[in-house]
Design a protein around this motif. Structure first.
Motif, PDB file in Angstrom:
ATOM      1  N   LEU A  70      -1.570  -3.186   8.412  1.00  0.00           N
ATOM      2  CA  LEU A  70      -1.619  -2.097   8.461  1.00  0.00           C
ATOM      3  C   LEU A  70      -1.957  -1.634   9.404  1.00  0.00           C
ATOM      4  CD1 LEU A  70      -1.951  -0.274   5.118  1.00  0.00           C
ATOM      5  CD2 LEU A  70      -0.036  -0.432   6.936  1.00  0.00           C
ATOM      6  N   SER A 105      -1.737   5.024   5.981  1.00  0.00           N
ATOM      7  CA  SER A 105      -0.298   4.802   7.320  1.00  0.00           C
ATOM      8  C   SER A 105      -0.864   5.603   8.435  1.00  0.00           C
ATOM      9  CB  SER A 105       0.691   5.650   6.261  1.00  0.00           C
ATOM     10  OG  SER A 105       0.603   7.030   6.263  1.00  0.00           O
ATOM     11  N   GLN A 125      -3.460  10.360   6.922  1.00  0.00           N
ATOM     12  CA  GLN A 125      -4.557  11.175   5.972  1.00  0.00           C
ATOM     13  C   GLN A 125      -5.223  11.413   6.892  1.00  0.00           C
ATOM     14  OE1 GLN A 125      -6.249  12.765   2.596  1.00  0.00           O
ATOM     15  NE2 GLN A 125      -6.736  13.735   4.649  1.00  0.00           N
ATOM     16  N   GLU A 157     -13.341   8.010   7.452  1.00  0.00           N
ATOM     17  CA  GLU A 157     -12.146   8.438   6.004  1.00  0.00           C
ATOM     18  C   GLU A 157     -12.066   6.412   5.716  1.00  0.00           C
ATOM     19  OE1 GLU A 157      -7.498   8.440   5.438  1.00  0.00           O
ATOM     20  OE2 GLU A 157      -7.942   8.130   7.212  1.00  0.00           O
ATOM     21  N   THR A 163      -9.948   7.130  -0.201  1.00  0.00           N
ATOM     22  CA  THR A 163      -8.256   7.220  -0.014  1.00  0.00           C
ATOM     23  C   THR A 163      -7.607   5.722  -0.899  1.00  0.00           C
ATOM     24  OG1 THR A 163      -7.365   6.660   1.999  1.00  0.00           O
ATOM     25  CG2 THR A 163      -8.440   9.093   1.895  1.00  0.00           C
ATOM     26  N   ASP A 211     -13.912  -3.610   5.778  1.00  0.00           N
ATOM     27  CA  ASP A 211     -14.154  -3.176   4.796  1.00  0.00           C
ATOM     28  C   ASP A 211     -14.964  -2.059   4.912  1.00  0.00           C
ATOM     29  OD1 ASP A 211     -14.941  -3.092   2.007  1.00  0.00           O
ATOM     30  OD2 ASP A 211     -16.094  -4.554   2.320  1.00  0.00           O
ATOM     31  N   GLY A 212     -14.443  -0.816   3.380  1.00  0.00           N
ATOM     32  CA  GLY A 212     -14.943   0.312   3.593  1.00  0.00           C
ATOM     33  C   GLY A 212     -16.679   0.808   3.063  1.00  0.00           C
ATOM     34  N   GLU A 219      -9.483   0.862   7.367  1.00  0.00           N
ATOM     35  CA  GLU A 219      -8.999  -0.068   6.960  1.00  0.00           C
ATOM     36  C   GLU A 219      -8.748  -1.851   6.822  1.00  0.00           C
ATOM     37  OE1 GLU A 219      -5.786   0.815   4.994  1.00  0.00           O
ATOM     38  OE2 GLU A 219      -5.774  -1.145   4.705  1.00  0.00           O
ATOM     39  N   ARG A 220      -8.844  -2.440   5.516  1.00  0.00           N
ATOM     40  CA  ARG A 220      -8.803  -3.456   5.388  1.00  0.00           C
ATOM     41  C   ARG A 220      -8.197  -4.483   5.583  1.00  0.00           C
ATOM     42  NH1 ARG A 220      -7.341  -5.642   1.003  1.00  0.00           N
ATOM     43  NH2 ARG A 220      -9.151  -7.606   0.416  1.00  0.00           N
ATOM     44  N   GLY A 225      -9.874   3.791   3.957  1.00  0.00           N
ATOM     45  CA  GLY A 225      -8.389   3.484   4.331  1.00  0.00           C
ATOM     46  C   GLY A 225      -7.881   4.123   4.576  1.00  0.00           C
ATOM     47  N   GLN A 244       0.958  -1.247   0.299  1.00  0.00           N
ATOM     48  CA  GLN A 244      -0.170   0.224  -0.138  1.00  0.00           C
ATOM     49  C   GLN A 244       0.815   1.189   0.140  1.00  0.00           C
ATOM     50  OE1 GLN A 244      -2.845  -0.610  -0.983  1.00  0.00           O
ATOM     51  NE2 GLN A 244      -2.044  -2.453  -0.167  1.00  0.00           N
ATOM     52  N   THR A 245       0.240   2.489  -0.179  1.00  0.00           N
ATOM     53  CA  THR A 245       1.290   3.698  -0.281  1.00  0.00           C
ATOM     54  C   THR A 245       0.464   4.452   0.685  1.00  0.00           C
ATOM     55  OG1 THR A 245      -0.281   4.051  -2.519  1.00  0.00           O
ATOM     56  CG2 THR A 245       1.731   3.071  -2.145  1.00  0.00           C
ATOM     57  N   LEU A 290     -11.043  -2.593  -2.359  1.00  0.00           N
ATOM     58  CA  LEU A 290     -10.870  -3.842  -2.736  1.00  0.00           C
ATOM     59  C   LEU A 290     -12.042  -4.250  -1.591  1.00  0.00           C
ATOM     60  CD1 LEU A 290      -7.800  -4.907  -2.569  1.00  0.00           C
ATOM     61  CD2 LEU A 290      -9.127  -4.528  -4.917  1.00  0.00           C
TER      62      LEU A 290
HETATM   63  N1  SAH Z   1      -5.418   8.212   3.552  1.00  0.00           N
HETATM   64  C1  SAH Z   1      -3.749   6.508   3.775  1.00  0.00           C
HETATM   65  C2  SAH Z   1      -3.816   6.522   2.423  1.00  0.00           C
HETATM   66  C3  SAH Z   1      -3.860   5.017   2.084  1.00  0.00           C
HETATM   67  S1  SAH Z   1      -3.475   3.834   0.838  1.00  0.00           S
HETATM   68  C4  SAH Z   1      -2.609   7.424   4.133  1.00  0.00           C
HETATM   69  O1  SAH Z   1      -3.078   8.964   4.265  1.00  0.00           O
HETATM   70  O2  SAH Z   1      -1.535   7.042   4.050  1.00  0.00           O
HETATM   71  C5  SAH Z   1      -4.887   2.747   0.817  1.00  0.00           C
HETATM   72  C6  SAH Z   1      -4.878   2.425   1.738  1.00  0.00           C
HETATM   73  O3  SAH Z   1      -6.804   1.990   1.058  1.00  0.00           O
HETATM   74  C7  SAH Z   1      -4.641   1.008   1.919  1.00  0.00           C
HETATM   75  O4  SAH Z   1      -3.905   1.485   3.220  1.00  0.00           O
HETATM   76  C8  SAH Z   1      -5.743  -0.186   1.428  1.00  0.00           C
HETATM   77  O5  SAH Z   1      -5.616  -1.898   1.547  1.00  0.00           O
HETATM   78  C9  SAH Z   1      -7.230   0.883   1.949  1.00  0.00           C
HETATM   79  N2  SAH Z   1      -8.375   0.119   0.920  1.00  0.00           N
HETATM   80  C10 SAH Z   1      -8.363  -0.280   0.277  1.00  0.00           C
HETATM   81  N3  SAH Z   1      -9.815  -0.664  -0.219  1.00  0.00           N
HETATM   82  C11 SAH Z   1     -10.233  -0.503   1.288  1.00  0.00           C
HETATM   83  C12 SAH Z   1     -11.653  -1.253   1.921  1.00  0.00           C
HETATM   84  N4  SAH Z   1     -12.672  -1.394   0.708  1.00  0.00           N
HETATM   85  N5  SAH Z   1     -12.062  -0.980   2.900  1.00  0.00           N
HETATM   86  C13 SAH Z   1     -10.953   0.256   3.458  1.00  0.00           C
HETATM   87  N6  SAH Z   1      -9.497   0.003   3.207  1.00  0.00           N
HETATM   88  C14 SAH Z   1      -9.653  -0.244   2.541  1.00  0.00           C
END
Ligand code: SAH
Length: 221
Positions: A120, A97, A100, A92, A159, A142-143, A115-116, A94, A67-68, A216
């Protein structure tokens, strides 16, 4: 990697951060409160110490589990669109890290971040800096489902790149609320700003091209 022990935030870091803020201003970010939050949160704490010197370049970095952490410009752009007010309840999707999340908390929001990826989620548990903000609540889930037990939210930010706008998230947005989500596929997404009127009428604006990791479905252990 997020840093589990307090690191120094030196004059060098502060100087680099001030330069980053200038860059974001030049790229069109106008909201002074958002710029002040970027100027306050030490982004190098969210990255491996190997990236310390380049942590304030406007670029994304790998964190855990492929992830980023998003570009600072992207964080600033999405945050500006959300128009965060003190005590806003913000969902939020995702956490990644948690950079955000910390920016939102710095603006006075009560943050509910999902976060899924278990790896992380666990990682951020050990991260010292987030403990500064009692107003951030994190969830492993799951978001796509949002957080129905905490809804409705004043603001929602996704995000990760979503293939479509999840209906549950629209439902969990307060009338008068703002929802920012990048929608598209692996080749890129359009940033959408969705507003729900007091009469529940949905309005969507399209605001530029972005490149996120995918949103996802389901949790990943
Ligand atoms: N806001 C983060 C950027 C995250 S990158 C920051 O400030 O660092 C996107 C993130 O979304 C990843 O960690 C990924 O695992 C998460 N993600 C993807 N699909 C998701 C879902 N359905 N529910 C929750 N998190 C999800």
């Amino acid at each position: 990697m997020l840093q589990s022990k307090p690191q120094e935030d030196t004059y060098l870091h502060k100087g680099l951060r001030a330069k980053l803020v200038d860059t974001l201003r030049q790229k069109g970010i106008k909201d002074e409160k958002v710029l002040a939050a970027i100027n306050t949160v030490p982004r190098h704490f969210f990255l491996d110490t190997a990236f310390e010197r380049i942590a304030y370049e406007d670029r994304a970095f790998q964190i855990v589990a492929q992830q980023t952490i998003s570009h600072p410009y992207t964080v600033a752009f999405q945050t500006e669109l959300l128009d965060v007010k003190k005590f806003d309840k913000v969902l939020e999707v995702g956490t990644g890290s948690s950079y955000q999340s910390c920016i939102l908390a710095e603006l006075g929001a009560r943050v509910f971040s999902v976060e899924r990826q278990r790896a992380l989620y666990d990682f951020v548990n050990q991260f010292f800096f987030i403990k500064k903000y009692a107003t951030i609540k994190r969830f492993y889930g799951d978001g796509y489902a949002g957080l129905s037990s905490y809804a409705p939210f004043d603001k929602i930010i996704v995000t990760a790149g979503a293939p479509f706008v999840p209906e549950k998230l629209i439902e969990q947005l307060k009338p008068g609320g703002i929802f920012v989500i990048p929608v598209g596929d692996d080749s890129g997404q359009k940033m959408l700003k969705i507003t729900k009127g007091i009469d529940h009428k949905i309005t969507t604006e399209e605001l530029g091209d972005f490149d996120f990791v995918p949103m996802l479905e389901g949790k990943n252990k």
